[in-house]
Design a protein around this motif. Structure first.
Motif, short mmCIF file in Angstrom:
data_model
loop_
_atom_site.label_atom_id
_atom_site.label_comp_id
_atom_site.label_asym_id
_atom_site.label_seq_id
_atom_site.Cartn_x
_atom_site.Cartn_y
_atom_site.Cartn_z
N ALA A 65 0.67 -1.13 -0.04
CA ALA A 65 0.05 0.09 0.15
C ALA A 65 0.87 1.28 -0.05
O ALA A 65 0.60 2.22 -0.54
CB ALA A 65 -0.89 -0.07 1.22
N GLU A 66 2.11 0.85 0.76
CA GLU A 66 2.92 2.25 0.76
C GLU A 66 3.49 2.62 -0.71
O GLU A 66 3.33 3.72 -1.15
CB GLU A 66 4.10 1.81 1.69
N HIS A 67 3.76 1.54 -1.49
CA HIS A 67 4.16 1.76 -3.04
C HIS A 67 2.96 2.29 -3.74
O HIS A 67 3.44 3.13 -4.72
CB HIS A 67 4.65 0.36 -3.45
N VAL A 68 1.80 1.99 -3.57
CA VAL A 68 0.72 2.43 -4.36
C VAL A 68 0.33 3.85 -3.89
O VAL A 68 0.16 4.65 -5.09
CB VAL A 68 -0.64 1.46 -4.16
N PHE A 69 0.34 3.87 -2.52
CA PHE A 69 0.23 5.48 -2.17
C PHE A 69 1.34 6.27 -2.89
O PHE A 69 0.84 7.47 -3.38
CB PHE A 69 0.44 5.62 -0.47
N ARG A 70 2.51 6.05 -2.73
CA ARG A 70 3.40 6.93 -3.33
C ARG A 70 3.32 7.21 -4.80
O ARG A 70 3.40 8.37 -5.64
CB ARG A 70 4.93 6.30 -3.19
N THR A 71 2.76 6.19 -5.51
CA THR A 71 2.59 6.22 -6.98
C THR A 71 1.38 7.30 -7.18
O THR A 71 1.33 8.01 -8.10
CB THR A 71 2.13 4.91 -7.46
N PHE A 72 0.33 7.11 -6.54
CA PHE A 72 -0.96 7.85 -6.67
C PHE A 72 -0.55 9.25 -6.36
O PHE A 72 -1.23 10.31 -6.68
CB PHE A 72 -2.07 7.48 -5.76
N ASP A 73 0.26 9.64 -5.04
CA ASP A 73 0.44 10.86 -4.63
C ASP A 73 1.43 11.49 -5.54
O ASP A 73 2.69 11.72 -5.39
CB ASP A 73 0.95 10.76 -3.18
N THR A 74 1.03 12.04 -6.88
CA THR A 74 1.81 12.53 -7.99
C THR A 74 2.50 13.80 -7.38
O THR A 74 3.48 14.27 -8.02
CB THR A 74 1.29 12.65 -9.06
N ASN A 75 2.11 14.66 -6.58
CA ASN A 75 2.55 15.83 -6.43
C ASN A 75 3.75 15.79 -4.89
O ASN A 75 4.11 16.71 -4.66
CB ASN A 75 1.52 16.83 -6.00
N GLY A 76 3.53 14.74 -4.24
CA GLY A 76 4.32 14.37 -3.26
C GLY A 76 4.39 15.10 -1.93
O GLY A 76 5.03 15.27 -1.11
N ASP A 77 2.80 15.31 -1.82
CA ASP A 77 2.18 16.16 -0.68
C ASP A 77 1.90 15.23 0.67
O ASP A 77 1.56 15.67 1.56
CB ASP A 77 1.48 17.32 -0.93
N ASP A 78 2.15 13.98 0.47
CA ASP A 78 1.69 13.01 1.42
C ASP A 78 0.47 12.95 1.62
O ASP A 78 -0.16 12.58 2.89
CB ASP A 78 2.58 13.32 2.73
N SER A 79 -0.56 13.13 0.53
CA SER A 79 -1.90 13.03 0.61
C SER A 79 -2.25 12.67 -0.88
O SER A 79 -1.72 12.95 -1.69
CB SER A 79 -2.64 14.07 1.33
N ILE A 80 -3.30 12.21 -1.05
CA ILE A 80 -4.02 11.79 -2.20
C ILE A 80 -5.36 12.57 -2.33
O ILE A 80 -6.16 12.41 -1.57
CB ILE A 80 -4.40 10.31 -2.48
N ASP A 81 -5.38 13.76 -3.29
CA ASP A 81 -6.57 14.51 -3.36
C ASP A 81 -7.23 13.87 -4.25
O ASP A 81 -7.06 12.84 -5.11
CB ASP A 81 -6.08 15.87 -3.65
N PHE A 82 -8.64 14.43 -4.73
CA PHE A 82 -9.56 13.82 -5.60
C PHE A 82 -9.01 13.56 -7.18
O PHE A 82 -9.17 12.79 -7.81
CB PHE A 82 -10.85 14.58 -5.58
N ARG A 83 -8.29 14.91 -7.46
CA ARG A 83 -7.60 14.81 -8.75
C ARG A 83 -6.65 13.66 -8.85
O ARG A 83 -6.68 12.91 -10.11
CB ARG A 83 -7.10 16.11 -9.09
N GLU A 84 -5.77 13.25 -7.95
CA GLU A 84 -4.75 12.19 -7.97
C GLU A 84 -5.65 10.92 -7.99
O GLU A 84 -5.30 9.92 -8.59
CB GLU A 84 -3.88 12.32 -7.02
#
Length: 183
Positions: A65-84
């Motif tokens: 999940a950590e790897h997938v999270f890093r991949t989805f968090d494209t702006n690197g702000d340590d969160s996934i917003d709706f656009r991402e």
């Protein structure tokens, strides 16, 4: 996008429709569900890991999940917003094979230097094995085979181009990428 509003602005909708393969109605419906699950409009790393453990019960999905999270968090702000979230969902559910492979490549390219090393691939494969509760003693043999097939210039790293070409030449390799959510 920062904090999400309960209603998407028309400019945001246009942006999302151009960045994804979803229609206006689909985006609105997905946004509604996203806000129901994450009222803040942001998914934190820990929330994502918790959600992933529910999606893939039984094994230890934390590292994967950590790897997938890093991949989805494209702006690197340590969160996934709706656009991402929506862009990742669009690729995993409606994307072309090359788009899916590029997303998978980005997950394996842990340090984001444009290449996958043997160590990076080992980390992701090991995290996948932990998640599906597989005690595979042949990880090194599998790595050797993947690198023989994909590392065409024999520089001990796999570029995006080598990765895509290698996966196209051996569809069996694509089985390594089947644990993205929402496929």
């Amino acid at each position: 996008m920062g904090k999400q509003q309960s209603k998407l602005k028309s400019s945001a909708l246009e942006d999302l429709m151009s960045a994804t393969q979803f229609s206006n109605a689909e985006i609105r419906e997905i946004h509604k569900g996203f806000l129901m699950q994450t009222p803040s409009g942001l998914v934190t790393r820990e929330e994502f890991k918790t959600m992933y453990s529910i999606l893939v019960p039984g094994g230890d999905s934390s590292d994967f999940a950590e790897h997938v999270f890093r991949t989805f968090d494209t702006n690197g702000d340590d969160s996934i917003d709706f656009r991402e979230f929506l862009c990742a969902l669009s690729i995993t559910s409606k994307g072309e094979t090359e788009d899916k492979l590029e997303l998978a490549f980005n997950m394996y390219d842990i340090d984001q230097d444009g290449f996958i090393t043997r160590g990076e691939m080992r980390d992701v494969i090991t995290s996948t094995a932990k998640m599906i509760r597989s005690n595979d003693p042949n990880i090194e043999k599998r790595l050797d085979k993947i690198f023989r097939q994909m590392d065409t210039n024999r520089d001990e790293q796999i570029s995006l181009e080598e990765f895509i070409e290698g996966a196209k030449n051996d569809p069996g390799v694509c089985k390594l990428y089947q644990y993205f959510p929402m496929q």
